[in-house]
Write an enzyme that holds these catalytic residues in place. Structure first.
Site, PDB file in Angstrom:
ATOM      1  N   VAL A  23       0.860  -1.179   0.000  1.00  0.00           N
ATOM      2  CA  VAL A  23       0.000   0.000   0.000  1.00  0.00           C
ATOM      3  C   VAL A  23       0.903   1.237   0.000  1.00  0.00           C
ATOM      4  CG1 VAL A  23      -1.783   1.222   1.297  1.00  0.00           C
ATOM      5  CG2 VAL A  23      -1.726  -1.278   1.310  1.00  0.00           C
ATOM      6  N   CYS A  24       0.664   2.158  -0.912  1.00  0.00           N
ATOM      7  CA  CYS A  24       1.463   3.382  -0.989  1.00  0.00           C
ATOM      8  C   CYS A  24       1.286   4.204   0.286  1.00  0.00           C
ATOM      9  CB  CYS A  24       1.045   4.199  -2.198  1.00  0.00           C
ATOM     10  SG  CYS A  24       1.881   5.801  -2.297  1.00  0.00           S
ATOM     11  N   VAL A  25       2.385   4.538   0.922  1.00  0.00           N
ATOM     12  CA  VAL A  25       2.335   5.258   2.195  1.00  0.00           C
ATOM     13  C   VAL A  25       1.711   6.641   2.051  1.00  0.00           C
ATOM     14  CG1 VAL A  25       4.720   6.139   2.029  1.00  0.00           C
ATOM     15  CG2 VAL A  25       3.635   5.906   4.270  1.00  0.00           C
TER      16      VAL A  25
ATOM     17  N   ALA B 105      -2.033   6.326   1.347  1.00  0.00           N
ATOM     18  CA  ALA B 105      -2.699   5.801   2.545  1.00  0.00           C
ATOM     19  C   ALA B 105      -2.841   6.883   3.609  1.00  0.00           C
ATOM     20  CB  ALA B 105      -1.927   4.610   3.099  1.00  0.00           C
TER      21      ALA B 105
END
Length: 119
Positions: A77-79, A82
């Protein structure tokens, strides 16, 4: 063949997540591997364990978690995406992890093909 998948849309607002999941299942059934699934933009909503669809509907988040557990698929998941959407480590479903865009770049390098789902 090794595939990298990029999912850019949420689980219940767009067909992208369902299509990516079905693509992954079909590829694995044919003997291919899924190097990584990277969730970006609204695609990060696929990772939250807080999702509670009606009982008669599919549970897309649980499907991704099961895929990761059964086939050792890396769900990233892209930080930045997110954090913008309030998704933190403590709300991630099993099998998902938060990391940076470097994981997307690495997937593009290591995979034979990168397939994007959603805009």
């Amino acid at each position: 063949m090794k595939f990298g998948l990029l999912v850019n849309e949420g689980p219940y607002t767009h067909q992208a997540s369902d299509s990516a999941y079905q693509f992954a299942l079909a590829a694995l059934a044919k003997g291919h591997s899924i190097q990584r699934v990277f969730f970006y933009h609204d695609g990060v909503y696929n990772s939250t364990r807080l999702t509670e669809p009606p009982q008669d509907d599919r549970h897309i988040v649980n499907r991704w978690s099961a895929l990761a557990a059964e086939h050792k698929v890396d769900l990233v998941v892209c930080v930045a995406a997110a954090m913008r959407r309030g998704i933190k480590d403590e709300v991630l479903a099993p099998g998902f992890r938060i990391s940076g865009l470097g994981q997307l770049v690495e997937s593009g390098i290591k995979a034979d093909r990168m397939v994007t789902f959603g805009d």
